[in-house]
Design an enzyme around this catalytic site. Structure first.
Site, mmCIF file in Angstrom:
data_model
loop_
_atom_site.group_PDB
_atom_site.id
_atom_site.type_symbol
_atom_site.label_atom_id
_atom_site.label_comp_id
_atom_site.label_asym_id
_atom_site.label_seq_id
_atom_site.Cartn_x
_atom_site.Cartn_y
_atom_site.Cartn_z
ATOM 1 N N GLN A 244 0.802 -1.222 0.000
ATOM 2 C CA GLN A 244 0.000 0.000 0.000
ATOM 3 C C GLN A 244 0.837 1.276 0.000
ATOM 4 O O GLN A 244 0.314 2.340 -0.304
ATOM 5 C CB GLN A 244 -0.942 -0.010 1.213
ATOM 6 N N HIS B 94 1.022 -9.251 4.526
ATOM 7 C CA HIS B 94 -0.131 -8.357 4.473
ATOM 8 C C HIS B 94 -0.674 -8.402 3.031
ATOM 9 O O HIS B 94 -0.599 -7.416 2.297
ATOM 10 C CB HIS B 94 0.277 -6.951 4.910
ATOM 11 N N ASN C 44 -1.806 -10.852 8.324
ATOM 12 C CA ASN C 44 -2.746 -9.775 8.579
ATOM 13 C C ASN C 44 -4.131 -10.140 8.045
ATOM 14 O O ASN C 44 -4.283 -10.373 6.843
ATOM 15 C CB ASN C 44 -2.262 -8.505 7.870
ATOM 16 N N GLU C 45 -5.121 -10.195 8.926
ATOM 17 C CA GLU C 45 -6.529 -10.313 8.545
ATOM 18 C C GLU C 45 -6.813 -11.452 7.566
ATOM 19 O O GLU C 45 -7.269 -11.224 6.440
ATOM 20 C CB GLU C 45 -7.018 -8.977 7.954
ATOM 21 N N TYR D 276 -11.951 -1.767 14.061
ATOM 22 C CA TYR D 276 -12.340 -0.464 13.535
ATOM 23 C C TYR D 276 -13.730 -0.006 13.970
ATOM 24 O O TYR D 276 -13.964 1.164 14.183
ATOM 25 C CB TYR D 276 -12.340 -0.491 12.003
ATOM 26 N N GLU E 165 -4.753 -2.175 14.396
ATOM 27 C CA GLU E 165 -5.202 -1.186 13.412
ATOM 28 C C GLU E 165 -6.511 -0.602 13.908
ATOM 29 O O GLU E 165 -7.338 -1.306 14.483
ATOM 30 C CB GLU E 165 -5.494 -1.796 12.028
ATOM 31 N N TRP F 41 -4.287 3.422 11.786
ATOM 32 C CA TRP F 41 -4.202 3.144 10.351
ATOM 33 C C TRP F 41 -4.780 4.341 9.633
ATOM 34 O O TRP F 41 -5.972 4.564 9.743
ATOM 35 C CB TRP F 41 -4.960 1.868 9.977
ATOM 36 N N GLU G 107 -5.533 1.871 -1.177
ATOM 37 C CA GLU G 107 -6.533 1.142 -0.401
ATOM 38 C C GLU G 107 -7.121 -0.007 -1.241
ATOM 39 O O GLU G 107 -8.316 -0.074 -1.499
ATOM 40 C CB GLU G 107 -7.621 2.123 0.080
ATOM 41 N N TRP G 108 -6.257 -0.944 -1.695
ATOM 42 C CA TRP G 108 -6.685 -2.166 -2.384
ATOM 43 C C TRP G 108 -7.683 -1.872 -3.499
ATOM 44 O O TRP G 108 -7.409 -0.999 -4.324
ATOM 45 C CB TRP G 108 -7.217 -3.182 -1.356
#
Ligand SMILES: *[C@@H]1O[C@H](CO)[C@@H](O)[C@H](O)[C@H]1NC(C)=O
Ligand SMILES: *[C@@H]1O[C@H](CO)[C@@H](O)[C@H](O)[C@H]1NC(C)=O
Ligand SMILES: *[C@@H]1O[C@H](CO)[C@@H](O)[C@H](O)[C@H]1NC(C)=O
Ligand SMILES: *[C@@H]1O[C@H](CO)[C@@H](O)[C@H](O)[C@H]1NC(C)=O
Ligand SMILES: *[C@@H]1O[C@H](CO)[C@@H](O)[C@H](O)[C@H]1NC(C)=O
Ligand SMILES: *[C@@H]1O[C@H](CO)[C@@H](O)[C@H](O)[C@H]1NC(C)=O
Ligand SMILES: *[C@@H]1O[C@H](CO)[C@@H](O)[C@H](O)[C@H]1NC(C)=O
Ligand SMILES: *[C@@H]1O[C@H](CO)[C@@H](O)[C@H](O)[C@H]1NC(C)=O
Ligand SMILES: *[C@@H]1O[C@H](CO)[C@@H](O)[C@H](O)[C@H]1NC(C)=O
Ligand SMILES: *[C@@H]1O[C@H](CO)[C@@H](O)[C@H](O)[C@H]1NC(C)=O
Length: 581
Positions: free
Chosen positions: A121, A222, A267-268, A400, A482, A532, A539-540
């Site tokens: 990113q 990630h 990550n996630e 979040y 995050e 974050w 952003e993807w």
């Protein structure tokens, strides 16, 4: 001549059906079965990294700056905080805002607060110094997969600007910088020869952090899977990923472990496993039913993570902190019905519980998830369960927001028996608004429409943190790895001073930190928070259309200048007011 043959190879890639046989003669199916006639279609094509870029990606963009930039001092005027953001201050003219202090709250001296970013990113320089392509160099070249077909070829050019990036966060007193390694910088094909230039780069990122008094933390994975591993065996769909990930982890621990003691393996996984199936016109299809793919991915993630954890403990020592980063929002029943309570439980099970029950409780999946996956995944052996359980020193969560959950129309049981139901297999419906009986108000202010999942629901944060601590207790406590906010319509703003004044994000940071403090005062053990993100970045699938930065980056300016937004001062203020000196 050679390029012609390579083009033939490329078209073989495109006719995905025979792809496995033609370039991965020894590949096994994800369930462990050997592909039939494995040697029939063998090839000895040798491809260097440049050929591979040309074959699979094509031309990439290059930044204006392609050498490492020395840091320059941050002008002191840039460090002046904004005037009060929410309510008019009286007496008028008060310039430096501060949170009013609640004397029952504090952060301990060693509280790990900082910021996070991820290689794909921010780095750009995707072909520099031997880096191989990742799936996230390919996905933006799938037409319309990413908003405006934006690529991360240049992104923040952090690969060359990292010294200044670290100097800037240090100037605000930030204590922790959490970044991820690009696997395909270190191993251009994901396995095989190590690229020393990649190692050298991260050595310097780490050394620069230390020079500025910032603690570096590393995430190994990630989302930027080396493309070659996806092309040859389906990436996380195949058990072949496990030894390859563990070897990559070994290389990273060995290279950086003398200076880095906080590590995150993946990550996630809920999100990156959810990318499967990848678009089959552009990636080979690996004969696993679409709906099952993400669970095969999760299965291999758990095995890879657990092995990497144990190896890390051997190499880094017992005092290292190793964990995986979970994600998800707090789950609130829409009504008090028992069906909605069950929907909430299923939502935890199919999200956080998918990885947290195995790692923190049992070595195995929660019951409702297991009932589904046992139809196609192999059961973990007792040995595997023992290896997986207990493999995180801290409960790392990217926490979040929050959502409401409720039972599907027709009920949960009917949905669980109906593969055609759009909510299958989780069978929990979700909403961002309170029930109609409460006038359907939104749970909290909405972020940018490009991030429809995100609202400022910080009012639920203390309950969220209590739930995590109660449900998945860990040795060291909770690490919020995050959190952050996409200011609505920020990418539509054109005046610099408007962009830097980000009231919704600032309010989010303020109330988020108050939520953490309140929970801590009630006995929840939180060891740190990572905002974050420290800069606007890629952003993807939203490209540059949605911004999460506490610093603005002008992507239209070749120099990619950074400027602090008001929210960054708000975040820092929480520690100026509350951290024990
Ligand atoms: C795959 O290979 C088989 C022979 O093994 C051939 O009959 C078939 O046409 C090929 N399919 C594609 C899509 O190329
Ligand atoms: C495993 O997958 C292969 C290829 O999809 C299939 O032919 C085979 O029947 C499967 N085996 C089992 C035990 O599920
Ligand atoms: C993205 O690329 C596709 C294929 O080249 C094209 O059809 C589409 O218009 C592009 N989208 C934008 C927003 O430029
Ligand atoms: C990929 O293969 C699986 C199994 O053969 C199939 O169920 C699925 O529909 C395929 N996906 C696509 C997008 O063709
Ligand atoms: C781990 O940390 C403790 C407390 O700081 C210290 O006493 C111990 O020596 C450390 N152990 C190792 C192996 O470094
Ligand atoms: C659920 O019940 C509790 C306690 O009876 C009540 O305070 C709350 O308002 C109810 N929530 C909803 C959404 O009906
Ligand atoms: C898993 O590990 C935890 C502690 O880390 C332990 O309390 C629990 O009993 C273990 N579960 C099993 C099934 O062994
Ligand atoms: C989920 O909720 C939405 C909004 O209430 C509704 O339109 C949709 O039909 C529901 N889906 C199912 C499968 O119940
Ligand atoms: C971004 O950079 C471009 C090109 O230098 C400039 O025209 C524009 O005004 C800048 N935008 C902001 C908000 O500073
Ligand atoms: C101060 O913190 C305590 C403990 O979290 C809380 O009960 C109280 O309401 C807070 N006071 C204010 C004014 O926010």
């Amino acid at each position: 001549m050679r390029s012609f043959k390579l083009l033939t190879f490329l078209s073989a890639l495109a006719s995905a059906q025979n792809f496995t046989e033609s370039i991965a003669p020894s590949a096994t199916a994800a369930n462990g079965t050997q592909i039939p006639n494995p040697t029939l279609y063998a090839t000895t094509l040798a491809i260097n990294v440049e050929d591979y870029w040309n074959l699979r990606i094509g031309p990439v963009q290059e930044a204006a700056t392609t050498t490492t930039v020395s840091p320059t001092p941050i002008p002191s005027t840039e460090l002046i905080p904004p005037p009060p953001l929410y309510y008019a201050p009286f007496p008028t003219g008060q310039q430096v805002f501060k949170m009013p202090k609640n004397e029952s709250w504090s952060f301990p001296k060693d509280f790990l607060w900082g910021v996070a970013g991820a290689a794909q990113q921010i780095e750009g320089a995707v072909k520099a110094e031997g880096r191989g392509p990742s799936i996230w160099d390919k996905l933006p070249r799938v037409p319309n997969y990413v908003v405006n077909n934006y690529t991360s070829d240049i992104a923040d050019n952090n690969y060359y600007l990292y010294k200044q990036d670290i100097a800037r966060i240090a100037a605000l007193g930030v204590k922790v910088y959490s970044f991820s390694l690009s696997w395909s910088r270190i191993l251009p094909f994901g396995k095989g020869p190590v690229n020393q230039l990649g190692i050298d780069h991260y050595n310097d990122v780490i050394d620069t952090c230390i020079e500025y008094g910032v603690t570096p933390m590393i995430t190994l994975y990630h989302w930027d899977l080396p493309l070659y591993l996806q092309d040859t065996y389906g990436g996380w769909l195949s058990s072949s990923i496990v030894p390859d990930f563990v070897e990559y982890a070994r290389i990273a621990y060995t290279a950086f472990g003398d200076r880095v003691s906080h590590w995150f393996t993946v990550n996630e996984p809920i999100v990156f496993c959810g990318f499967y199936p990848l678009p089959t016109q552009h990636f080979p299809n690996f004969t696993i039913p679409n709906l099952h793919q993400r669970y095969w991915c999760g299965h291999h993630v758990l095995l890879a993570h657990a092995e990497a954890y144990h190896l890390g403990k051997q190499i880094l020592g017992a005092n290292s902190t190793i964990a995986l980063k979970h994600n998800g929002g707090y789950k609130i029943p829409l009504t008090n019905s028992s069906a909605d309570a069950e929907a909430v439980q299923r939502a935890w099970d199919f999200n956080e519980g998918w990885f947290s029950d195995p790692v923190f409780l049992t070595g195995d999946y929660p019951a409702s998830l297991k009932a589904f996956v046992s139809g196609f995944l192999p059961e973990f052996t007792e040995e595997q369960k023992g290896m997986i359980n207990g493999t995180a020193d801290v409960y790392a969560h990217d926490a979040y927001t929050a959502q409401f959950y409720f039972a599907p129309e027709g009920g949960i049981e009917a949905c669980v028996g109906d593969e055609e139901n759009p909510l299958y297999p989780t069978c929990a419906n979700t909403s961002y608004t309170y029930a109609p009986t409460s006038n359907s108000w939104l749970i909290g202010p909405a972020a940018d429409p490009g991030s429809p999942w995100l609202h400022d629901a910080t009012t639920y944060l203390p309950s969220f943190l209590h739930y995590l601590q109660r449900t998945w207790p860990s040795r060291l406590g909770i690490f919020i790895t995050e959190f952050g906010f996409a200011e609505p319509f920020e990418s539509h703003k054109t005046l610099l001073q408007d962009i830097l004044y980000d009231p919704v994000r600032s309010a989010y940071y303020r109330s988020y930190m108050q939520g953490v403090l309140a929970a801590m005062s009630e006995g929840v053990r939180v060891v740190g928070t990572l905002g974050w993100s420290f800069v606007d970045n890629y952003e993807w699938a939203q490209g540059y259309s949605v911004t999460f930065g506490m610093q603005y980056v002008n992507f239209s300016d070749p120099a990619l200048p950074r400027r602090f937004k008001a929210s960054f001062f708000e975040y820092v203020d929480a520690f100026e007011v509350y951290q024990e000196k």
